[in-house]
Motif scaffolding. Structure first.
Motif, PDB file in Angstrom:
ATOM      1  N   PHE A 195       0.830  -1.203   0.000  1.00 30.19           N
ATOM      2  CA  PHE A 195       0.000   0.000   0.000  1.00 30.19           C
ATOM      3  C   PHE A 195       0.865   1.254   0.000  1.00 30.19           C
ATOM      4  N   ARG A 196       1.884   1.278   0.857  1.00 29.26           N
ATOM      5  CA  ARG A 196       2.745   2.452   0.966  1.00 29.26           C
ATOM      6  C   ARG A 196       3.387   2.787  -0.380  1.00 29.26           C
ATOM      7  N   TYR A 197       3.946   1.780  -1.044  1.00 30.72           N
ATOM      8  CA  TYR A 197       4.606   2.001  -2.334  1.00 30.72           C
ATOM      9  C   TYR A 197       3.585   2.482  -3.366  1.00 30.72           C
ATOM     10  N   SER A 198       2.400   1.850  -3.373  1.00 35.30           N
ATOM     11  CA  SER A 198       1.360   2.219  -4.339  1.00 35.30           C
ATOM     12  C   SER A 198       0.904   3.651  -4.133  1.00 35.30           C
ATOM     13  N   ALA A 199       0.694   4.031  -2.870  1.00 32.73           N
ATOM     14  CA  ALA A 199       0.213   5.382  -2.571  1.00 32.73           C
ATOM     15  C   ALA A 199       1.238   6.441  -2.948  1.00 32.73           C
ATOM     16  N   ILE A 200       2.501   6.185  -2.613  1.00 32.46           N
ATOM     17  CA  ILE A 200       3.551   7.168  -2.926  1.00 32.46           C
ATOM     18  C   ILE A 200       3.750   7.270  -4.432  1.00 32.46           C
ATOM     19  N   LEU A 201       3.685   6.121  -5.124  1.00 31.11           N
ATOM     20  CA  LEU A 201       3.835   6.139  -6.581  1.00 31.11           C
ATOM     21  C   LEU A 201       2.659   6.872  -7.228  1.00 31.11           C
ATOM     22  N   ALA A 202       1.453   6.672  -6.696  1.00 28.02           N
ATOM     23  CA  ALA A 202       0.280   7.395  -7.213  1.00 28.02           C
ATOM     24  C   ALA A 202       0.445   8.894  -6.992  1.00 28.02           C
ATOM     25  N   ALA A 203       0.950   9.274  -5.828  1.00 27.97           N
ATOM     26  CA  ALA A 203       1.168  10.696  -5.539  1.00 27.97           C
ATOM     27  C   ALA A 203       2.202  11.294  -6.476  1.00 27.97           C
ATOM     28  N   LYS A 204       3.188  10.503  -6.846  1.00 29.47           N
ATOM     29  CA  LYS A 204       4.245  10.980  -7.748  1.00 29.47           C
ATOM     30  C   LYS A 204       3.673  11.344  -9.110  1.00 29.47           C
ATOM     31  N   GLN A 205       2.577  10.671  -9.514  1.00 31.47           N
ATOM     32  CA  GLN A 205       1.944  10.989 -10.798  1.00 31.47           C
ATOM     33  C   GLN A 205       1.211  12.322 -10.742  1.00 31.47           C
ATOM     34  N   VAL A 206       0.848  12.752  -9.513  1.00 29.26           N
ATOM     35  CA  VAL A 206       0.030  13.962  -9.349  1.00 29.26           C
ATOM     36  C   VAL A 206       0.891  15.207  -9.229  1.00 29.26           C
ATOM     37  N   SER A 207       1.804  15.207  -8.262  1.00 27.84           N
ATOM     38  CA  SER A 207       2.653  16.379  -8.074  1.00 27.84           C
ATOM     39  C   SER A 207       3.828  16.023  -7.179  1.00 27.84           C
ATOM     40  N   ASN A 208       4.872  16.808  -7.275  1.00 26.27           N
ATOM     41  CA  ASN A 208       6.056  16.580  -6.448  1.00 26.27           C
ATOM     42  C   ASN A 208       5.747  16.860  -4.974  1.00 26.27           C
ATOM     43  N   ASP A 209       4.869  17.838  -4.715  1.00 26.28           N
ATOM     44  CA  ASP A 209       4.493  18.143  -3.337  1.00 26.28           C
ATOM     45  C   ASP A 209       3.756  16.961  -2.698  1.00 26.28           C
ATOM     46  N   ALA A 210       2.803  16.387  -3.447  1.00 21.32           N
ATOM     47  CA  ALA A 210       2.054  15.238  -2.926  1.00 21.32           C
ATOM     48  C   ALA A 210       2.986  14.061  -2.676  1.00 21.32           C
ATOM     49  N   TYR A 211       3.934  13.862  -3.583  1.00 18.86           N
ATOM     50  CA  TYR A 211       4.915  12.775  -3.458  1.00 18.86           C
ATOM     51  C   TYR A 211       5.753  12.947  -2.187  1.00 18.86           C
ATOM     52  N   LYS A 212       6.298  14.130  -1.966  1.00 21.82           N
ATOM     53  CA  LYS A 212       7.130  14.375  -0.789  1.00 21.82           C
ATOM     54  C   LYS A 212       6.327  14.243   0.500  1.00 21.82           C
ATOM     55  N   THR A 213       5.074  14.733   0.469  1.00 19.16           N
ATOM     56  CA  THR A 213       4.234  14.680   1.667  1.00 19.16           C
ATOM     57  C   THR A 213       3.922  13.239   2.067  1.00 19.16           C
ATOM     58  N   LEU A 214       3.537  12.430   1.077  1.00 19.99           N
ATOM     59  CA  LEU A 214       3.182  11.046   1.404  1.00 19.99           C
ATOM     60  C   LEU A 214       4.392  10.243   1.866  1.00 19.99           C
ATOM     61  N   LYS A 215       5.567  10.533   1.329  1.00 21.92           N
ATOM     62  CA  LYS A 215       6.772   9.843   1.793  1.00 21.92           C
ATOM     63  C   LYS A 215       7.000  10.117   3.282  1.00 21.92           C
ATOM     64  N   LYS A 216       6.637  11.309   3.726  1.00 20.04           N
ATOM     65  CA  LYS A 216       6.781  11.656   5.144  1.00 20.04           C
ATOM     66  C   LYS A 216       5.675  11.036   5.993  1.00 20.04           C
ATOM     67  N   LEU A 217       4.465  10.998   5.437  1.00 17.08           N
ATOM     68  CA  LEU A 217       3.311  10.557   6.211  1.00 17.08           C
ATOM     69  C   LEU A 217       3.167   9.045   6.298  1.00 17.08           C
ATOM     70  N   LEU A 218       3.791   8.317   5.382  1.00 23.58           N
ATOM     71  CA  LEU A 218       3.695   6.857   5.397  1.00 23.58           C
ATOM     72  C   LEU A 218       5.059   6.255   5.731  1.00 23.58           C
ATOM     73  N   PRO A 219       5.309   5.955   6.990  1.00 22.28           N
ATOM     74  CA  PRO A 219       6.592   5.358   7.371  1.00 22.28           C
ATOM     75  C   PRO A 219       6.677   3.907   6.911  1.00 22.28           C
ATOM     76  N   THR A 220       7.873   3.367   6.857  1.00 24.26           N
ATOM     77  CA  THR A 220       8.047   1.948   6.560  1.00 24.26           C
ATOM     78  C   THR A 220       7.590   1.135   7.760  1.00 24.26           C
ATOM     79  N   LEU A 221       7.409  -0.166   7.571  1.00 27.01           N
ATOM     80  CA  LEU A 221       7.012  -1.025   8.686  1.00 27.01           C
ATOM     81  C   LEU A 221       8.034  -0.965   9.822  1.00 27.01           C
ATOM     82  N   GLU A 222       9.306  -0.915   9.437  1.00 24.73           N
ATOM     83  CA  GLU A 222      10.358  -0.845  10.447  1.00 24.73           C
ATOM     84  C   GLU A 222      10.202   0.416  11.286  1.00 24.73           C
TER      85      GLU A 222
END
Length: 446
Positions: A195-222
């Protein structure tokens, strides 16, 4: 080079050589290659039909292929002229183009060679995400295509966290998820990370701001397990991200994500539909409330998860109290710790169900027996091989289609064809007699 010594070497002199050519080949990227009509037609029925059909192409000195790149066409010419391809001729930049061109010109041996070369060299090891992305951006291939499945299987055993964003396109990811989901192929990435990879990749298609934000908001499992918290969950272009993510979400099984993670990190983003979130919480609630009701002689133990038949107990039924309805898919496991004369697993309707009598002879019982037969109202249909002690059965109930499927010790069988219009409300059920002992639990996915 001395001519006449090697036929292959001599023919290589003709490849894309204007001196010995009588036709220009115009490719998708507008690059012109050169060929000999007679050789092309003799080696490919497709070229023969195009060049000797009595139409305009038969007399023109140029033929166009608007969907074939020159990189792929160069491989076609090498194969047509020499009957072989040098392994080093195939690269990450032309392998997919060459495969599609070979498919267009019906050169199955060349397709096989390309597949084997990609598999046996570092191409699949080093560039499988890029190759999968390229192959899905062309005309879709059948899901049983060997080359496509090779790439899917290779990427499926790679952790998505190790694939840099940009290497795997969103169409490539959708192909990966759909095929592994449909075929239940081995997939090493945990569902939350998918889910995390899919969401961040989807955000990357929309805008760089959305991409950067989701990378911060969705941490890895670790990071989640180390209790790393995130800040403000406001996402720029949230609705656009949700729309890009929507085609991928249907291949993600949210039931395999911890409820606390979904509540803390996924739900607040508001990029997954309320229906999916609701169905997840509903599944958790139902899974934690199996509550069994049974025949008079059966014994229920371990907080309602184990049932066994004491000495002298004939076939009786155990029914879970949870109702299975709505347009949803339900799954649960039954572990046969001890088989009786014949053990039965399936579904039932509550109307007129007699707990004291075997469910398979009743009109409201649909059960699979350890003898390998499916029974309903005494109608028996052969379904699988017999099974015994220690068997793990997963029941897959699709209330969208009103059908039922069983997985037995890891092997998934097709839908029970005789059960093609099940009622709109059903319950899990098992039938057993002495010395039967069953464990019933929510489906435990790997």
């Amino acid at each position: 080079m001395i001519r006449g010594y090697s036929l292959e070497q001599d023919l290589r002199l003709l490849i894309n050589n204007p001196k010995y050519s009588d036709i220009e080949i115009l490719c998708e990227d507008e690059k012109k290659l050169h060929g000999c009509r007679a050789i092309l037609a003799a080696r490919s029925e497709v070229f023969d039909r195009l060049l000797y059909n009595g139409m305009k192409e038969s007399y023109d000195n140029q033929i166009s292929f608007p969907k074939i790149n020159s990189a792929g066409m160069e491989i076609i010419l090498e194969y047509i002229y020499t009957g072989s391809i040098k392994e080093e001729s195939l690269t990450k930049d032309n392998a997919i183009e060459a495969f599609y061109a070979a498919d267009y010109f019906q050169l199955s041996d060349l397709q096989d060679f390309i597949t084997k070369t990609v598999k046996n060299t570092n191409l699949v090891k080093n560039y499988s995400p890029e190759l999968l992305s390229k192959i899905t951006e062309k005309t879709p291939l059948a899901e049983d295509n060997i080359f496509l499945n090779l790439l899917v299987e290779t990427v499926a055993i790679m952790s998505l966290n190790n694939i840099e964003f940009g290497r795997l396109s969103i169409t490539g990811l959708k192909c990966l998820l759909s095929i592994t989901h449909e075929k239940e192929m081995h997939f090493v990435t945990p569902e939350y990370e998918v889910f995390r990879y899919s969401a961040i990749l989807a955000a990357k298609q929309v805008s760089n701001d959305a991409y950067k934000t989701l990378k911060k908001l969705l941490p890895t499992l670790e990071q989640v397990e180390n209790s790393i918290k995130v800040g403000n969950k406001f996402i720029t272009d949230r609705q656009k991200v949700a729309k890009e993510l929507e085609p991928l979400v249907k291949f993600i099984d949210f039931r395999r994500i911890k409820s606390q993670i979904l509540a803390d990190f996924i739900e607040p983003l508001e990029i997954v539909s309320n229906e999916i979130i609701f169905n997840f919480y509903r599944y958790v609630a139902l899974s934690n409330n199996l509550n069994l009701t049974c025949g008079s002689k059966l014994i229920i133990e371990n907080n309602g998860k184990i049932v066994h038949a004491p000495n002298g107990c004939d076939h009786q039924n155990v029914r879970a109290k949870i109702v299975l309805e709505s347009n949803d898919i339900f799954e649960w496991d039954v572990i046969i710790e001890k088989v009786s004369g014949c053990a039965w697993v399936g579904v039932c309707a509550s109307e007129n169900l007699n707990y004291e009598t075997f469910a398979g002879i009743q009109p409201t019982g649909w059960v699979l027996g350890s003898n390998g037969y499916c029974n309903n109202f005494s109608k028996a249909v052969k379904y699988c091989l017999p099974f015994g002690d220690g068997t793990i059965i997963t029941v897959h109930l699709d209330m969208n289609k009103r059908t039922c499927t069983f997985t037995i010790n890891g092997t998934k069988y097709p839908e029970v064809s005789a059960w093609n219009n099940l009622p709109s409300k059903l319950y899990p059920v098992v039938s057993l007699n002495y010395p039967g002992r069953f464990r019933i639990q929510p489906h435990q996915k790997n």
